[in-house]
Design a protein around this motif. Structure first.
Motif, PDB file in Angstrom:
ATOM      1  N   LYS A   1       2.811  10.987  -3.482  1.00  0.00           N
ATOM      2  CA  LYS A   1       1.579  11.344  -4.682  1.00  0.00           C
ATOM      3  C   LYS A   1       2.291  12.401  -5.641  1.00  0.00           C
TER       4      LYS A   1
ATOM      5  N   SER B   1       6.135  11.050   3.649  1.00  0.00           N
ATOM      6  CA  SER B   1       4.489  11.088   3.603  1.00  0.00           C
ATOM      7  C   SER B   1       4.063  10.613   2.484  1.00  0.00           C
ATOM      8  N   ILE B   2       2.734  10.092   2.692  1.00  0.00           N
ATOM      9  CA  ILE B   2       2.045   9.721   1.414  1.00  0.00           C
ATOM     10  C   ILE B   2       1.839  10.834   0.424  1.00  0.00           C
ATOM     11  N   ASN B   3       1.566  11.939   0.931  1.00  0.00           N
ATOM     12  CA  ASN B   3       1.501  13.141   0.116  1.00  0.00           C
ATOM     13  C   ASN B   3       2.815  13.634  -0.710  1.00  0.00           C
TER      14      ASN B   3
ATOM     15  N   SER C   1       0.905  -1.073  -0.019  1.00  0.00           N
ATOM     16  CA  SER C   1      -0.068   0.043   0.037  1.00  0.00           C
ATOM     17  C   SER C   1       0.763   1.090  -0.026  1.00  0.00           C
ATOM     18  N   LEU C   2       0.353   2.276  -0.405  1.00  0.00           N
ATOM     19  CA  LEU C   2       1.143   3.497  -0.542  1.00  0.00           C
ATOM     20  C   LEU C   2       1.377   3.976   0.984  1.00  0.00           C
ATOM     21  N   SER C   3       0.639   3.816   2.090  1.00  0.00           N
ATOM     22  CA  SER C   3       1.176   3.973   3.257  1.00  0.00           C
ATOM     23  C   SER C   3       2.273   3.229   3.879  1.00  0.00           C
TER      24      SER C   3
ATOM     25  N   SER D   1      -4.932   9.526  -6.588  1.00  0.00           N
ATOM     26  CA  SER D   1      -5.424   8.840  -5.590  1.00  0.00           C
ATOM     27  C   SER D   1      -4.282   8.007  -4.557  1.00  0.00           C
ATOM     28  N   ASN D   2      -4.817   7.216  -3.766  1.00  0.00           N
ATOM     29  CA  ASN D   2      -3.906   6.274  -3.095  1.00  0.00           C
ATOM     30  C   ASN D   2      -3.677   5.007  -3.923  1.00  0.00           C
TER      31      ASN D   2
END
Length: 144
Positions: free
Chosen positions: A117, A112-114, A101-103, A124-125
């Motif tokens: 991204k 961070s996820i952001n 997963s992205l997390s 999206s994730n």
């Protein structure tokens, strides 16, 4: 350097990331160079190397034109090759494995996820196994 139709016999290289713009596009925020091309960079320390590919095209004069006749640049001339070393952001590429997963990827690289991204222009994730992600980092590596 501006990737335009320049002289084949002169080679330009730089250790900096340069942005080029031409005078055919209206941009009142940038000064236009003598050749109708402007180069800008946000790098504080940079060098531009000019090499002659064919000895029949050697030159003996260099004129450095600087905004408002200020001395903003130094000029060095040598017949030897100079190796410059510059620090630049380390590129990490992660290949997505099934079930990731992205997390989880963000945790693995302590970002961070952001940030992931934004670096990959994701909306999206959702991620797909087998694809790759650029991982932003504050680490640097040297480039010669």
């Amino acid at each position: 350097m501006a990737k335009t139709n320049g002289n084949y016999f002169i080679k330009y290289t730089s250790n900096a990331s340069l942005e080029a713009y031409r005078n055919i596009y209206k941009d009142s925020t940038q000064a236009v160079g003598l050749s109708g091309i402007g180069l800008t960079t946000k790098d504080k320390d940079f060098a531009i190397q000019i090499s002659v590919r064919d000895k029949n095209y050697l030159f003996n004069t260099i004129k450095l034109v600087q905004p408002k006749n200020q001395f903003l640049f130094d000029l060095a001339i040598t017949s030897k090759e100079i190796i410059m070393e510059t620090a630049f952001p380390k590129n990490i590429v992660h290949k997505i494995k099934s079930g990731e997963s992205l997390s989880g990827i963000a945790d693995k690289y302590n970002v961070s996820i952001n940030e992931i991204k934004n670096a990959n222009k994701l909306r999206s994730n959702a991620i797909i196994a087998g694809k790759t992600l650029k991982i932003p980092t504050n680490e640097t590596e040297s480039k010669k």
